[in-house]
Design an enzyme around this catalytic site. Structure first.
Site, PDB file in Angstrom:
ATOM      1  N   TYR A  69      53.364  16.392 -38.653  1.00 41.87           N
ATOM      2  CA  TYR A  69      54.661  15.842 -38.284  1.00 41.87           C
ATOM      3  C   TYR A  69      55.734  16.410 -39.206  1.00 41.87           C
ATOM      4  CZ  TYR A  69      51.812  12.237 -35.927  1.00 41.87           C
ATOM      5  OH  TYR A  69      50.896  11.577 -35.150  1.00 41.87           O
ATOM      6  N   HIS A 131      42.916  15.030 -37.442  1.00 46.13           N
ATOM      7  CA  HIS A 131      43.938  14.839 -36.407  1.00 46.13           C
ATOM      8  C   HIS A 131      43.401  15.112 -34.993  1.00 46.13           C
ATOM      9  CE1 HIS A 131      48.591  14.940 -35.835  1.00 46.13           C
ATOM     10  NE2 HIS A 131      47.986  14.352 -34.834  1.00 46.13           N
TER      11      HIS A 131
END
Length: 344
Positions: A69, A131
């Site tokens: 992010y 992730h």
């Protein structure tokens, strides 16, 4: 309203851990330091800090971020400066390797964690997650590295994100003992209920549900597909022709999606509650869902997106019925963006 519950009264201890977390977790993908990405517009650092301030004041102590992010870890670290002890931080490795690598070796994981700790301005991460399964070069090596980092005290617990049935079994065979699985799950995205959720329950894993409000669709803000920002029309709910950003190449299910939204809106109005509240309350009523991850683009949204109420079984069944068609159209593929699921 009588009988309502606010998030500051709702905490849970994640099974297998000593982590007491709010059942609403603040997702920080939007904490981009003012630099827009494909999904979210720019959010200034000052606003992100104000959102964290309000979240802590409201009772939210759980924050989810990721290496991938843009600027999120740095912004969150600054926002929590001086009060790290009041927060439970979850982060993830993968998809941001400086050399552009997709699969991470043990050394890559070690380096990614070191960078995350620096960005977050902390000596440990409470929950460290893989992730995507595509981020794993070797499952046994990954598990061993996570256990090593746990023994070093740099992470307290570990889990994974976006793992399908085969991925979960492989992780377990490699000796992994995750405490959480983070999956896309909400009233409009119930694909994991077909096969993944039964295995999650069999293994007694805690579900951290991301896209809990389906990127704003379940707030009631949008009445048709054209009103939805282009970056959020990338998912399989929308016709891939509606945006050049979509990669799935499918016709989507826009009519069925907005029919479902209309029915959820009707039920919410009958209850005198916002759609956000009803959607989050439904999700938290699902077995094994320990916390729901919501993002906020304003301080006001913190309160709006963190309110939950008890729902009667009859209401839960009506909500299920309202979204069954979308669930069946999605099928077993829980991947938000890809026609061929990356969650194997």
């Amino acid at each position: 309203m009588p009988g309502t519950t606010n998030v500051n009264l709702l905490f849970t201890t994640l099974p297998g851990t000593d982590l007491s977390v709010s059942r609403v977790c603040l997702g920080t993908w939007q904490f981009n330091g003012g630099q827009a990405d494909i999904t979210w517009s720019g959010q200034e650092e000052k606003l992100s800090k104000a959102i964290v301030d309000k979240a802590l004041e409201t009772g939210v102590n759980f924050f989810d971020t990721a290496e991938a992010y843009k600027n999120s870890e740095v912004v969150l670290g600054k926002a929590l400066e001086g009060r790290r002890q009041n927060a439970v931080i979850a982060s993830k490795f993968g998809q941001n390797h400086p050399e552009g690598k997709v699969e991470y070796s043990a050394m890559d994981i070690e380096n990614a964690l070191t960078q995350s700790l620096t960005k977050l301005n902390t000596t440990y991460i409470d929950l460290y997650q893989v992730h995507w399964p595509i981020c794993v070069a070797n499952m046994e090596e990954t598990v061993q590295q996570l256990k090593l980092e746990q023994s070093r005290g740099r992470i307290l617990h570990y889990g994974y994100c976006n793992f399908g049935v085969e991925n979960m079994k492989a992780f377990q065979l490699a000796g992994g003992k995750p405490v959480t699985t983070q999956m896309p799950y909400n009233l409009l995205w119930r694909a994991i209920e077909h096969s993944t959720l039964p295995l999650i329950r069999e293994n007694n894993l805690s579900v951290l549900a991301y896209s809990a409000l389906q990127q704003g669709l379940l707030t009631g803000k949008f009445h048709n597909a054209q009103e939805v920002p282009e970056g959020r029309r990338r998912t399989r709910l929308f016709n891939s022709q509606s945006t050049t950003l979509a990669k799935h190449g499918q016709p989507g299910m826009e009519t069925e999606t907005f029919q479902a939204i209309g029915e959820i809106r009707k039920i919410s109005e009958e209850l005198g509650e916002s759609m956000s509240t009803v959607a989050l309350s439904w999700l938290l009523a699902q077995k094994n869902v320990e916390s729901v991850i919501v993002g906020c683009s304003s301080v006001q949204q913190v309160g709006e997106n963190c309110r939950v109420v008890p729902l009667k079984p009859a209401i839960i069944e009506r909500l299920n019925s309202a979204t069954d068609q979308v669930k069946n159209l999605l099928g077993d593929n829980a991947d938000l963006w890809a026609a061929e699921s990356r969650m194997k």
